[in-house]
Design a protein around this motif. Sequence first.
Motif, mmCIF file in Angstrom:
data_model
loop_
_atom_site.group_PDB
_atom_site.id
_atom_site.type_symbol
_atom_site.label_atom_id
_atom_site.label_comp_id
_atom_site.label_asym_id
_atom_site.label_seq_id
_atom_site.Cartn_x
_atom_site.Cartn_y
_atom_site.Cartn_z
ATOM 1 N N ASP A 190 4.860 -15.346 -27.622
ATOM 2 C CA ASP A 190 5.582 -14.824 -28.444
ATOM 3 C C ASP A 190 5.274 -15.310 -29.913
ATOM 4 O OD1 ASP A 190 6.681 -12.998 -26.773
ATOM 5 O OD2 ASP A 190 8.793 -14.344 -26.780
ATOM 6 N N ALA A 227 3.630 -13.186 -33.102
ATOM 7 C CA ALA A 227 4.581 -12.976 -34.317
ATOM 8 C C ALA A 227 3.811 -13.437 -35.375
ATOM 9 C CB ALA A 227 5.621 -14.084 -34.097
ATOM 10 N N GLU A 244 0.172 -7.067 -40.275
ATOM 11 C CA GLU A 244 0.487 -5.637 -39.986
ATOM 12 C C GLU A 244 -0.516 -4.897 -39.212
ATOM 13 O OE1 GLU A 244 -0.107 -2.565 -43.238
ATOM 14 O OE2 GLU A 244 0.199 -4.530 -44.351
ATOM 15 N N LYS A 246 5.685 -1.934 -28.598
ATOM 16 C CA LYS A 246 6.801 -2.374 -28.396
ATOM 17 C C LYS A 246 6.722 -3.949 -28.538
ATOM 18 C CE LYS A 246 10.666 -2.153 -25.111
ATOM 19 N NZ LYS A 246 11.030 -3.720 -24.982
ATOM 20 N N GLU A 300 6.640 -4.934 -32.195
ATOM 21 C CA GLU A 300 8.014 -4.773 -33.051
ATOM 22 C C GLU A 300 8.863 -5.742 -32.349
ATOM 23 O OE1 GLU A 300 7.265 0.077 -33.605
ATOM 24 O OE2 GLU A 300 8.442 -0.745 -31.823
ATOM 25 N N GLU A 301 8.791 -6.163 -31.261
ATOM 26 C CA GLU A 301 9.868 -7.157 -30.855
ATOM 27 C C GLU A 301 9.872 -8.641 -31.465
ATOM 28 O OE1 GLU A 301 9.140 -7.326 -26.685
ATOM 29 O OE2 GLU A 301 10.762 -5.735 -26.136
ATOM 30 N N GLN A 302 8.503 -8.813 -31.938
ATOM 31 C CA GLN A 302 8.071 -10.022 -32.755
ATOM 32 C C GLN A 302 8.203 -9.649 -34.148
ATOM 33 O OE1 GLN A 302 8.143 -13.083 -31.100
ATOM 34 N NE2 GLN A 302 8.656 -11.580 -29.435
ATOM 35 N N GLU A 303 8.785 -8.643 -34.774
ATOM 36 C CA GLU A 303 8.813 -8.364 -36.071
ATOM 37 C C GLU A 303 7.629 -8.265 -36.693
ATOM 38 O OE1 GLU A 303 11.583 -10.868 -37.637
ATOM 39 O OE2 GLU A 303 13.525 -10.226 -36.535
ATOM 40 N N VAL A 304 6.276 -7.762 -36.090
ATOM 41 C CA VAL A 304 5.284 -7.439 -36.803
ATOM 42 C C VAL A 304 5.336 -6.069 -37.346
ATOM 43 C CG1 VAL A 304 2.700 -7.035 -36.320
ATOM 44 C CG2 VAL A 304 3.907 -9.136 -35.365
ATOM 45 N N PRO A 305 5.032 -5.831 -38.661
ATOM 46 C CA PRO A 305 5.092 -4.506 -39.114
ATOM 47 C C PRO A 305 4.120 -3.605 -38.299
ATOM 48 C CG PRO A 305 5.034 -6.066 -41.021
ATOM 49 C CD PRO A 305 4.703 -6.835 -39.492
#
Length: 392
Positions: A315, A319, A323, A343, A346-351
């Motif tokens: 993770d 992360a 982008e 998915k 996105e779970e690691q808030e990568v655009p």
Amino acid sequence: MAVLWLLLLAGLPSFLLGLFVWVALQHFLAAEMPSTLKHSVKLRLMHCIIQYLITLGNILEKLRICAMPRFVQFLQGLMAIKKDPNVLVTDMHFGTIPVRLLKPKEVSSQPRRDCYHSLGSLLASETDSVVLMVGYRKLPHYHHPVLTNDCQNASIYFLKNLESFGVDPSRVVLCGESIGGWAAPTVMKTLVSNPSLPRIKAQILIYPLVNFINFQLPSHQQNKNVPFLTRDMLFMCLCKHLAIDISWKDTMLAGAVIPLDKWKKYRKWLSSDNIPKRFWSQDPQPEIIGPFNEAAYLETKHTWSTEISPLLADDKIIARFPETFLVSCEHDILRDDVLLYKKRLEEQEVPVSWYHVEDGFHGCLVLFDKKCFSFPCSVKLTNAVVSYIKGI
């Protein structure tokens, strides 16, 4: 002896014609063509031609004349390269690694972007970018991890010398298509872990392979016989690349190489449960793991490394990724790899920007300029990539 050679030469055309007829009978009707695929007859014909060349290459390999991958590379080398008068092409070496640098001839007042892409000439001219293509070493003489190592070493060298190539360090893009999309996340993992290198602005992954463990995903069930990347071709190529005996194919397909403890740990990332229901068929096959085959696992356990299955990266590493622009094709056996990776990012808030080609198939991108061999999806996909780079 002269008579023997004459007989061989006279019989060769008949043999080649007979071989093509046999391959056509084997593959023309066997290939699956979903109703949304346009120009299905043309795609069937191209698929048969590719299968014919692979079969011919396999025969040459069995006769110890030439390795099949080498034969295919030879044929690729015979294809004419379309030259763009607006693009300056320079072949060079980064150490021992051959690279090709492409840049617009027109002088730009601003440092240009850089991206790695098989469609380098188009991207250089359309997006005003400097494009570096890495000539990584290939089969049959080189196996994993040579491909990723060559791409990684060339990337590091290039990033350390951006100014000499006229590249803006704040606008570098890493791009990979198909097997290049498989190597890109491994390269990215190294780049984001090196604070002395310029930060990558974005990565573009076009129908990448990011999982070599779960072959029971919906797209593997739906598209296993769709050209150009059928399940048989996928396993043939990757088993050669990863030095896995092809005899383990059925065991891997059945999930019998997956230890229960590893499945429990990574199921949250690998399972079909992560695929949106709209991508499932009306009669999906259940996801069954096992029974476990330890001998097969010992032969294939390197597929659990993050270099081979980038989906399994930590993770903390993911992360830090930039982008990402992901491209998937509806009729691609690797479609669900893209959805799983989307998915995961996105779970690691990568655009993440995602472009899905409803009438697309694996490999359609490289056909964008092949005239009668091109497809509408090829042009749409190319335009989407160009548009994304322009918007960075």
